[in-house]
Motif scaffolding. Structure first.
Motif, PDB file in Angstrom:
ATOM      1  N   ARG A   1      -8.771  -8.517  10.021  1.00 27.10           N
ATOM      2  CA  ARG A   1      -9.879  -9.074   9.242  1.00 27.10           C
ATOM      3  C   ARG A   1     -11.235  -8.968   9.943  1.00 27.10           C
ATOM      4  NH1 ARG A   1      -8.503 -12.814   5.243  1.00 27.10           N
ATOM      5  NH2 ARG A   1      -6.669 -12.030   4.127  1.00 27.10           N
ATOM      6  N   GLU A   2     -11.290  -9.244  11.238  1.00 25.48           N
ATOM      7  CA  GLU A   2     -12.591  -9.314  11.913  1.00 25.48           C
ATOM      8  C   GLU A   2     -12.501  -8.730  13.326  1.00 25.48           C
ATOM      9  OE1 GLU A   2     -13.925 -13.339  11.977  1.00 25.48           O
ATOM     10  OE2 GLU A   2     -14.598 -13.313   9.887  1.00 25.48           O
ATOM     11  N   LEU A   3     -13.677  -8.289  13.811  1.00 27.72           N
ATOM     12  CA  LEU A   3     -13.836  -7.834  15.193  1.00 27.72           C
ATOM     13  C   LEU A   3     -14.922  -8.684  15.850  1.00 27.72           C
ATOM     14  CD1 LEU A   3     -13.847  -3.941  14.727  1.00 27.72           C
ATOM     15  CD2 LEU A   3     -11.914  -5.387  15.375  1.00 27.72           C
ATOM     16  N   HIS A   4     -14.661  -9.109  17.082  1.00 27.73           N
ATOM     17  CA  HIS A   4     -15.611  -9.944  17.809  1.00 27.73           C
ATOM     18  C   HIS A   4     -15.820  -9.383  19.208  1.00 27.73           C
ATOM     19  CE1 HIS A   4     -15.820 -13.328  14.910  1.00 27.73           C
ATOM     20  NE2 HIS A   4     -14.565 -12.978  14.637  1.00 27.73           N
ATOM     21  N   LEU A   5     -17.048  -9.556  19.725  1.00 24.54           N
ATOM     22  CA  LEU A   5     -17.376  -9.146  21.087  1.00 24.54           C
ATOM     23  C   LEU A   5     -17.336 -10.358  22.005  1.00 24.54           C
ATOM     24  CD1 LEU A   5     -20.373  -6.768  20.321  1.00 24.54           C
ATOM     25  CD2 LEU A   5     -18.118  -6.079  21.138  1.00 24.54           C
ATOM     26  N   LEU A   6     -16.735 -10.193  23.183  1.00 28.11           N
ATOM     27  CA  LEU A   6     -16.659 -11.249  24.177  1.00 28.11           C
ATOM     28  C   LEU A   6     -17.653 -10.958  25.293  1.00 28.11           C
ATOM     29  CD1 LEU A   6     -12.784 -11.640  24.479  1.00 28.11           C
ATOM     30  CD2 LEU A   6     -14.341 -12.684  22.814  1.00 28.11           C
ATOM     31  N   ARG A   7     -18.385 -11.995  25.693  1.00 28.64           N
ATOM     32  CA  ARG A   7     -19.381 -11.797  26.741  1.00 28.64           C
ATOM     33  C   ARG A   7     -18.694 -11.418  28.044  1.00 28.64           C
ATOM     34  NH1 ARG A   7     -23.707 -16.493  27.674  1.00 28.64           N
ATOM     35  NH2 ARG A   7     -22.713 -16.674  29.705  1.00 28.64           N
ATOM     36  N   PRO A   8     -19.135 -10.351  28.699  1.00 26.52           N
ATOM     37  CA  PRO A   8     -18.399  -9.835  29.873  1.00 26.52           C
ATOM     38  C   PRO A   8     -18.249 -10.831  31.004  1.00 26.52           C
ATOM     39  CG  PRO A   8     -19.958  -8.202  29.072  1.00 26.52           C
ATOM     40  CD  PRO A   8     -20.244  -9.469  28.321  1.00 26.52           C
ATOM     41  N   ASP A   9     -19.250 -11.694  31.240  1.00 27.32           N
ATOM     42  CA  ASP A   9     -19.145 -12.610  32.378  1.00 27.32           C
ATOM     43  C   ASP A   9     -18.167 -13.750  32.128  1.00 27.32           C
ATOM     44  OD1 ASP A   9     -20.895 -13.547  30.420  1.00 27.32           O
ATOM     45  OD2 ASP A   9     -21.951 -14.840  31.823  1.00 27.32           O
ATOM     46  N   ARG A  10     -17.663 -13.874  30.909  1.00 27.46           N
ATOM     47  CA  ARG A  10     -16.680 -14.916  30.604  1.00 27.46           C
ATOM     48  C   ARG A  10     -15.248 -14.387  30.616  1.00 27.46           C
ATOM     49  NH1 ARG A  10     -19.805 -17.701  25.423  1.00 27.46           N
ATOM     50  NH2 ARG A  10     -21.395 -18.814  26.630  1.00 27.46           N
TER      51      ARG A  10
END
Length: 383
Positions: A129-138
């Motif tokens: 259903r969806e694609l999300h980006l994760l912040r690299p420093d987390r």
């Protein structure tokens, strides 16, 4: 009993301190070696000192990410192009907060500033259903016994989420790093010294303007009959300098000297430091690390390319298209496993404005090729 843990450089007690004397009968300059301070290579440090404080790094990242995100992606299944597919709809609207261009622009920005980008998928049942980006420093990598990543930990505050690695888990895109098996190397880290030099030059220039655009110096008291300034005279002179000659609003005021006072400049002037050229040189190094021709950012003194059009074409061919190609290839393999089909994402070069002149030359050569049939000409130009 003496304290055996007392250090020899401890601060003296009030009773042991020597009273300060404000004597200025002569002039003594003490020079000691300074140590350079460099920005860290973490995502937060490079983002703060580069993208958020340095105009050259900011413009280079935006120029690459916006240009790459603006290139449409075509979808192929085998050798046939697909004009309609759930994957195309997903890329057009990856999630409720982002359109397709915003998603890709952020992804490219993560790659440029961190060397890494992480894409997470949200499925309902068997449907993606969806694609999300994760912040690299987390994101942190958990290695298995064999040394390969087995999971990714995504931490926000006190909340920790563990995501499996592999085809059914998180997609990790990374740039080449010669000394790390799992993480990528950010381009801005290669220009770390140039970045700090550029920021330090801007800070020094601002401080110089705040100090009435005058270099640092010293007032030397050398009376003919000898003697020292009294404490009241010293305090009055210091107060007059602070209140009457410091700050941008007091720039240009003449300094009134009396009673054997003389001004001695200390340090190098902007001309002696070659301030402007050093700042432009640092800017060129930052642009070079990103692969952006300095001409496109407006940095003077670089005539590598004959004109703006040639520099723009080199920018697309050498920087933008390789970045799109590696990203499209990674997304193709990851999403093919999700959809259970062999899918391939390819950039639509006919829509790249920076390659218009190059495309016109190819079409002209194909048009004049009398030994080719119309069908072969169409295949030669990608139709």
């Amino acid at each position: 009993m003496k304290n055996p843990f007392r250090l020899p450089w401890r601060r003296p007690a009030e009773s042991e301190r020597v009273a300060e004397t404000k004597a200025a009968s002569g002039f003594i300059a003490i020079a000691h070696e300074g140590r350079a301070h460099w920005t860290g290579r973490s995502y937060a440090a490079l983002a703060r000192e580069g993208f958020m404080r340095n105009p050259v790094a900011h413009r280079a990242v935006r120029l690459i990410s916006e240009a790459a995100a603006a290139v449409p992606l075509l979808l192929y299944e085998g050798t046939g192009e697909r004009s309609e597919h759930p994957l195309l709809s997903l890329l057009a609207r990856p999630n409720g907060r982002m359109a397709g261009v915003d998603f890709l622009e952020t992804l490219y920005g993560h790659l440029l500033l961190s060397g890494n980008a992480y894409v997470d998928a949200v499925s309902v049942g068997e449907e993606l259903r969806e694609l999300h980006l994760l912040r690299p420093d987390r994101v942190s990598i958990r290695e298995g016994r064999d040394g390969w990543p087995e999971a990714y930990d995504y931490r926000v505050g006190n909340h920790l989420r563990r995501i499996a690695a592999g085809e059914g888990g998180l997609l990790h895109l990374r740039l080449f790093h010669p000394l790390d098996d799992h993480l990528g190397f950010p381009p801005l880290a290669a220009a770390q010294m140039a970045l700090d030099l550029s920021n330090a030059a801007a800070t020094w220039n601002k401080s110089l303007l705040d100090n009435s655009a005058r270099p640092s110096g010293a007032l030397v008291y050398q009376p003919k009959e000898g003697g020292n300034l009294s404490a009241d005279q010293y305090d009055r002179l210091k107060t007059e300098l602070d209140e009457g000659y410091s700050g941008p609003m007091r720039a240009g005021r003449p300094l009134l000297l009396e009673g054997g006072l003389d001004w001695k400049a200390m340090g190098l002037s902007p001309k002696d430091m070659d301030f402007v050229e050093a700042k432009n040189g640092a800017a060129r190094d930052v642009a070079l690390a990103f692969g952006v021709p300095p001409m496109l950012i407006g940095i003077p003194g670089d005539n590598t390319y004959a004109n703006y059009q040639e520099a723009n074409r080199a920018f697309y061919r050498l920087t933008v298209l390789p970045l799109i190609g590696r990203t499209a290839s990674a997304l193709s393999g990851w999403l093919s496993a999700r959809f259970g089909e062999t899918l391939k994402l390819v950039p639509d070069l006919d829509q790249v404005t920076g390659l218009t002149g190059e495309r016109s030359e190819v079409w002209a050569r194909v048009k004049d090729a009398d030994f080719l049939t119309d069908e072969e000409k169409r295949q030669a130009v990608g139709y």
